[in-house]
Design a protein around this motif. Structure first.
Motif, PDB file in Angstrom:
ATOM      1  N   ALA A   1      44.880  29.620  35.506  1.00 52.79           N
ATOM      2  CA  ALA A   1      44.994  28.177  35.760  1.00 52.79           C
ATOM      3  C   ALA A   1      43.635  27.493  35.594  1.00 52.79           C
ATOM      4  N   HIS A   2      42.572  28.212  35.897  1.00 51.10           N
ATOM      5  CA  HIS A   2      41.224  27.640  35.765  1.00 51.10           C
ATOM      6  C   HIS A   2      40.897  27.382  34.286  1.00 51.10           C
ATOM      7  N   ALA A   3      41.413  28.251  33.399  1.00 46.01           N
ATOM      8  CA  ALA A   3      41.307  28.066  31.938  1.00 46.01           C
ATOM      9  C   ALA A   3      39.872  27.914  31.440  1.00 46.01           C
TER      10      ALA A   3
ATOM     11  N   VAL B   1      44.191  15.972  45.325  1.00 48.93           N
ATOM     12  CA  VAL B   1      44.613  17.224  45.951  1.00 48.93           C
ATOM     13  C   VAL B   1      44.264  18.386  45.039  1.00 48.93           C
ATOM     14  N   LYS B   2      43.814  19.470  45.610  1.00 54.93           N
ATOM     15  CA  LYS B   2      43.464  20.638  44.803  1.00 54.93           C
ATOM     16  C   LYS B   2      44.100  21.867  45.434  1.00 54.93           C
ATOM     17  N   ILE B   3      44.639  22.749  44.583  1.00 54.66           N
ATOM     18  CA  ILE B   3      45.134  24.051  45.053  1.00 54.66           C
ATOM     19  C   ILE B   3      43.946  24.993  45.152  1.00 54.66           C
TER      20      ILE B   3
ATOM     21  N   ILE C   1      52.718  24.177  40.568  1.00 56.92           N
ATOM     22  CA  ILE C   1      52.079  25.450  40.914  1.00 56.92           C
ATOM     23  C   ILE C   1      52.462  26.493  39.870  1.00 56.92           C
ATOM     24  N   LEU C   2      51.478  27.215  39.376  1.00 51.09           N
ATOM     25  CA  LEU C   2      51.764  28.396  38.550  1.00 51.09           C
ATOM     26  C   LEU C   2      52.233  29.485  39.506  1.00 51.09           C
ATOM     27  N   THR C   3      53.473  29.962  39.322  1.00 54.49           N
ATOM     28  CA  THR C   3      54.000  30.941  40.284  1.00 54.49           C
ATOM     29  C   THR C   3      53.891  32.366  39.769  1.00 54.49           C
TER      30      THR C   3
ATOM     31  N   GLU D   1      36.918  44.522  24.299  1.00 56.86           N
ATOM     32  CA  GLU D   1      35.496  44.683  23.973  1.00 56.86           C
ATOM     33  C   GLU D   1      34.763  43.405  24.377  1.00 56.86           C
ATOM     34  N   LYS D   2      33.875  43.542  25.350  1.00 57.58           N
ATOM     35  CA  LYS D   2      33.252  42.357  25.966  1.00 57.58           C
ATOM     36  C   LYS D   2      31.742  42.420  25.771  1.00 57.58           C
ATOM     37  N   PHE D   3      31.179  41.359  25.226  1.00 56.75           N
ATOM     38  CA  PHE D   3      29.733  41.330  24.987  1.00 56.75           C
ATOM     39  C   PHE D   3      29.099  40.368  25.990  1.00 56.75           C
TER      40      PHE D   3
ATOM     41  N   GLY E   1      52.706  38.124  39.833  1.00 61.27           N
ATOM     42  CA  GLY E   1      52.641  36.952  40.702  1.00 61.27           C
ATOM     43  C   GLY E   1      51.276  36.292  40.612  1.00 61.27           C
ATOM     44  N   ALA E   2      51.274  34.948  40.666  1.00 66.16           N
ATOM     45  CA  ALA E   2      50.024  34.206  40.450  1.00 66.16           C
ATOM     46  C   ALA E   2      48.939  34.592  41.452  1.00 66.16           C
ATOM     47  N   MET E   3      49.335  34.937  42.698  1.00 67.00           N
ATOM     48  CA  MET E   3      48.334  35.220  43.735  1.00 67.00           C
ATOM     49  C   MET E   3      47.963  36.701  43.811  1.00 67.00           C
TER      50      MET E   3
HETATM   51  C1  LIG Z   1      30.072  35.764  40.329  1.00 66.43           C
HETATM   52  C2  LIG Z   1      31.329  35.544  39.561  1.00 66.43           C
HETATM   53  C3  LIG Z   1      31.511  36.203  38.370  1.00 66.43           C
HETATM   54  C4  LIG Z   1      32.685  35.999  37.647  1.00 66.43           C
HETATM   55  N1  LIG Z   1      32.831  36.677  36.460  1.00 66.43           N
HETATM   56  C5  LIG Z   1      33.959  36.524  35.762  1.00 66.43           C
HETATM   57  C6  LIG Z   1      34.163  37.252  34.567  1.00 66.43           C
HETATM   58  O1  LIG Z   1      33.359  38.099  34.153  1.00 66.43           O
HETATM   59  N2  LIG Z   1      35.305  37.027  33.866  1.00 66.43           N
HETATM   60  C7  LIG Z   1      36.270  36.140  34.297  1.00 66.43           C
HETATM   61  O2  LIG Z   1      37.283  35.982  33.632  1.00 66.43           O
HETATM   62  N3  LIG Z   1      36.107  35.451  35.451  1.00 66.43           N
HETATM   63  C8  LIG Z   1      34.990  35.631  36.188  1.00 66.43           C
HETATM   64  N4  LIG Z   1      34.856  34.951  37.370  1.00 66.43           N
HETATM   65  C9  LIG Z   1      35.926  34.033  37.828  1.00 66.43           C
HETATM   66  C10 LIG Z   1      36.989  34.826  38.604  1.00 66.43           C
HETATM   67  O3  LIG Z   1      37.773  35.556  37.700  1.00 66.43           O
HETATM   68  C11 LIG Z   1      37.952  33.935  39.428  1.00 66.43           C
HETATM   69  O4  LIG Z   1      38.776  34.791  40.159  1.00 66.43           O
HETATM   70  C12 LIG Z   1      38.887  33.067  38.665  1.00 66.43           C
HETATM   71  O5  LIG Z   1      38.237  32.290  37.714  1.00 66.43           O
HETATM   72  C13 LIG Z   1      39.616  32.063  39.584  1.00 66.43           C
HETATM   73  O6  LIG Z   1      40.549  32.725  40.372  1.00 66.43           O
HETATM   74  P1  LIG Z   1      40.738  32.291  41.888  1.00 66.43           P
HETATM   75  O7  LIG Z   1      41.967  32.967  42.364  1.00 66.43           O
HETATM   76  O8  LIG Z   1      39.507  32.549  42.646  1.00 66.43           O
HETATM   77  O9  LIG Z   1      41.067  30.725  41.747  1.00 66.43           O
HETATM   78  P2  LIG Z   1      40.443  29.457  42.512  1.00 66.43           P
HETATM   79  O10 LIG Z   1      38.966  29.453  42.382  1.00 66.43           O
HETATM   80  O11 LIG Z   1      41.005  29.357  43.878  1.00 66.43           O
HETATM   81  O12 LIG Z   1      41.088  28.298  41.621  1.00 66.43           O
HETATM   82  C14 LIG Z   1      40.642  28.061  40.306  1.00 66.43           C
HETATM   83  C15 LIG Z   1      41.363  26.829  39.739  1.00 66.43           C
HETATM   84  O13 LIG Z   1      42.727  27.127  39.462  1.00 66.43           O
HETATM   85  C16 LIG Z   1      43.617  26.287  40.236  1.00 66.43           C
HETATM   86  N5  LIG Z   1      44.685  27.176  40.691  1.00 66.43           N
HETATM   87  C17 LIG Z   1      44.522  28.384  41.277  1.00 66.43           C
HETATM   88  N6  LIG Z   1      45.712  28.983  41.463  1.00 66.43           N
HETATM   89  C18 LIG Z   1      46.659  28.118  40.992  1.00 66.43           C
HETATM   90  C19 LIG Z   1      48.084  28.184  40.894  1.00 66.43           C
HETATM   91  N7  LIG Z   1      48.788  29.271  41.298  1.00 66.43           N
HETATM   92  N8  LIG Z   1      48.733  27.123  40.347  1.00 66.43           N
HETATM   93  C20 LIG Z   1      48.044  26.032  39.913  1.00 66.43           C
HETATM   94  N9  LIG Z   1      46.690  25.925  39.958  1.00 66.43           N
HETATM   95  C21 LIG Z   1      46.008  26.959  40.506  1.00 66.43           C
HETATM   96  C22 LIG Z   1      42.751  25.718  41.361  1.00 66.43           C
HETATM   97  O14 LIG Z   1      43.213  24.440  41.790  1.00 66.43           O
HETATM   98  C23 LIG Z   1      41.385  25.630  40.688  1.00 66.43           C
HETATM   99  O15 LIG Z   1      41.314  24.455  39.913  1.00 66.43           O
HETATM  100  C24 LIG Z   1      33.693  35.120  38.126  1.00 66.43           C
HETATM  101  C25 LIG Z   1      33.524  34.470  39.343  1.00 66.43           C
HETATM  102  C26 LIG Z   1      32.354  34.673  40.072  1.00 66.43           C
HETATM  103  C27 LIG Z   1      32.195  33.964  41.382  1.00 66.43           C
END
Ligand SMILES: Cc1cc2nc3c(=O)[nH]c(=O)nc-3n(C[C@H](O)[C@H](O)[C@H](O)COP(=O)(O)OP(=O)(O)OC[C@H]3O[C@@H](n4cnc5c(N)ncnc54)[C@H](O)[C@@H]3O)c2cc1C
Length: 290
Positions: free
Chosen positions: A120-122, A31-33, A169-171, A186-188, A76-78
């Protein structure tokens, strides 16, 4: 590519989402969130992961928004990146989070991607972990057995690995207020709107002409976001100057284990982090009005 087929559920509350996670994971299903889908969907499309069930948090309104909670602000996480970057409470009490979030990807990704999803993606190259570590964020994680709170130093456990288990769930994320602190991220980057090769987040508080508080976090200098405590200690109590900051920034290499990849080898990153730390701290000091 098209993802492998999966079943999908979009619960309306945290309790329903937890029940769905518990039901399907106890049945032995993968299962994946899904939150904003900005990291998960590319992974599914490349078939690096093929869950049998996807639990969508998008309908749970209580997971969205920023609120004041006394000595902390709570995100909030969302909450989408675009909301966090523009939120007045975040700007006032956790400016480093606002600055870092504004650099994430492009406007489209910031509109869909969420604060909690990114943490959460870490991804060690993700921009939000270093500010979370520097400011001492606390992560509120819900499971069927109740809620627990994990400090930033324990939340990030390895490459794409956190303290959240598969049925949790991370809330929300609590960030202690850093009101009146100057901040800079500062981002390179190799190309615009992407993850950094290395980045440094710095926040400082100036009192009576001296540095009375320092918080420094490093992005992409190890398998998890790092807190540069040696830099912080070298800054504390000092009157800000180019020399003080340069000497402190040289200590950003202490305890790091940077990766080597096509964007740069580990030695290059070790050099880069001292340069970026100097820039970030000087800019944070200027932002604090010193
Ligand atoms: C083109 C592109 C460029 C990007 N550039 C950057 C950048 O410059 N810097 C940066 O930091 N990021 C970047 N990102 C990533 C972006 O920040 C995403 O928003 C983020 O990595 C994931 O957030 P999401 O809400 O889309 O999570 P999702 O993609 O929906 O989920 C990511 C993971 O986290 C888990 N998860 C999500 N929410 C929860 C929760 N509440 N509790 C438990 N598990 C959870 C999911 O199961 C999944 O494993 C980029 C992405 C794209 C597509």
């Amino acid at each position: 590519m098209i993802p492998a087929s999966f079943d999908y559920v979009a619960p309306g509350s945290i309790e329903e989402a937890l029940a769905a996670l518990a039901e399907h994971s106890s049945a032995g299903d993968d299962v994946k969130i899904i939150a904003g889908g900005q990291s998960l969907l590319p992974v599914l499309r490349m078939r690096l992961n093929a869950p049998e069930w996807v639990v969508d948090l998008g309908r749970i309104e209580s997971l969205r928004g920023v609120r004041d909670d006394g000595d902390a602000i709570v995100i909030g996480a969302m909450t989408p990146h675009s909301v966090v970057a523009a939120d007045p409470l975040v700007a006032q009490h956790a400016a480093l989070v606002a600055r870092a979030t504004a650099t994430v990807a492009d406007e489209q990704v910031r509109h869909r991607g969420t604060f909690g999803g990114a943490l959460a993606h870490a991804d060690p190259a993700g921009d939000l972990g270093a500010p979370a570590r520097a400011l001492g964020a606390e992560f509120v994680i819900a499971g069927t057995g109740g809620t627990r709170t994990v400090g930033a130093e324990d939340f990030f456990q390895g490459l794409f690995e956190t303290a959240i288990t598969e049925d949790e769930i991370l809330t929300e994320v609590r960030i202690p207020k850093h009101t009146g602190w100057g901040a800079h991220y500062e981002k390179f980057v190799r190309v615009a709107h992407q993850w950094p090769i290395v980045a440094v987040g710095a926040s400082v508080r100036i009192e009576g002409g001296a540095i009375a508080g320092a918080a420094v976090g490093l992005t992409n200098m190890g398998s998890t976001p790092l807190r540069a405590r040696a830099v912080e200690h070298a800054l504390l109590g000092q009157r800000p100057s180019q020399d003080v900051v340069r000497t402190a920034a040289a200590r950003a290499v202490e305890g790091v284990e940077p990766p080597s990849d096509l964007n740069g080898d580990a030695d290059y990153r070790r050099h880069l982090v001292t340069v970026l730390t100097r820039r970030a701290v000087l800019a944070a000091i200027a932002d604090a009005g010193a």
